[in-house]
Scaffold this active site. Sequence first.
Site, PDB file in Angstrom:
ATOM      1  N   ASN A 107      34.898  46.339  37.101  1.00 33.02           N
ATOM      2  CA  ASN A 107      34.697  44.950  36.675  1.00 33.02           C
ATOM      3  C   ASN A 107      33.483  44.388  37.400  1.00 33.02           C
ATOM      4  O   ASN A 107      33.279  44.667  38.586  1.00 33.02           O
ATOM      5  CB  ASN A 107      35.949  44.122  37.002  1.00 33.02           C
ATOM      6  CG  ASN A 107      37.158  44.561  36.200  1.00 33.02           C
ATOM      7  OD1 ASN A 107      37.015  44.969  35.049  1.00 33.02           O
ATOM      8  ND2 ASN A 107      38.335  44.494  36.796  1.00 33.02           N
ATOM      9  N   GLN A 147      35.901  40.255  37.866  1.00 30.63           N
ATOM     10  CA  GLN A 147      35.871  40.821  39.209  1.00 30.63           C
ATOM     11  C   GLN A 147      36.415  39.771  40.167  1.00 30.63           C
ATOM     12  O   GLN A 147      35.981  38.606  40.132  1.00 30.63           O
ATOM     13  CB  GLN A 147      34.433  41.204  39.607  1.00 30.63           C
ATOM     14  CG  GLN A 147      34.375  41.882  40.969  1.00 30.63           C
ATOM     15  CD  GLN A 147      32.990  42.399  41.331  1.00 30.63           C
ATOM     16  OE1 GLN A 147      32.017  42.224  40.580  1.00 30.63           O
ATOM     17  NE2 GLN A 147      32.902  43.029  42.486  1.00 30.63           N
ATOM     18  N   HIS A 170      34.326  48.479  43.582  1.00 23.87           N
ATOM     19  CA  HIS A 170      35.487  49.371  43.522  1.00 23.87           C
ATOM     20  C   HIS A 170      35.638  49.915  42.117  1.00 23.87           C
ATOM     21  O   HIS A 170      35.391  49.227  41.133  1.00 23.87           O
ATOM     22  CB  HIS A 170      36.768  48.656  43.965  1.00 23.87           C
ATOM     23  CG  HIS A 170      36.996  47.333  43.311  1.00 23.87           C
ATOM     24  ND1 HIS A 170      36.313  46.187  43.680  1.00 23.87           N
ATOM     25  CD2 HIS A 170      37.813  46.958  42.298  1.00 23.87           C
ATOM     26  CE1 HIS A 170      36.703  45.176  42.936  1.00 23.87           C
ATOM     27  NE2 HIS A 170      37.615  45.617  42.081  1.00 23.87           N
TER      28      HIS A 170
END
Length: 116
Positions: free
Chosen positions: A89, A96, A102
Amino acid sequence: MSEEKTLFQKIADKEIPSEEVYSDEDYYAFRDLNPGAPTHILVIPRKPIPKITDATEADAALLGRLFLVANKIAEAEGLTEKGFRYVINCGDDGEQTVYHLHLHLLGGRPLSWPPG
Ligand code: AMP
């Protein structure tokens, strides 16, 4: 680089508890607290790149190896044969919420498309 550690740096440094799945000098992986699938793992570089779009040419190898580490985890979790999904994201519209790059690894059930 900011002095304040990100949430995920604190997790990787074991200052905040997590369910560790993988750890080495450059990466850390742990189970998502709020899983969206039977297997939901977050794979992070220890380097705190806030968003994927903040990565630079100097991060090319780090990003490439992020996927190779994730592939190893997917294999160890028994997901490779049936398949799974990687998600990154980015920013507000990408939903996000943690600004430390990540990779979501989601699997263990058929996943619908498109998401959200
Ligand atoms: P994103 O929306 O892509 O920024 O994803 C952030 C993810 O981090 C979400 O799926 C959260 O459930 C997960 N998360 C937030 N805090 C923790 C935590 N302390 N331990 C494990 N996962 C977390």
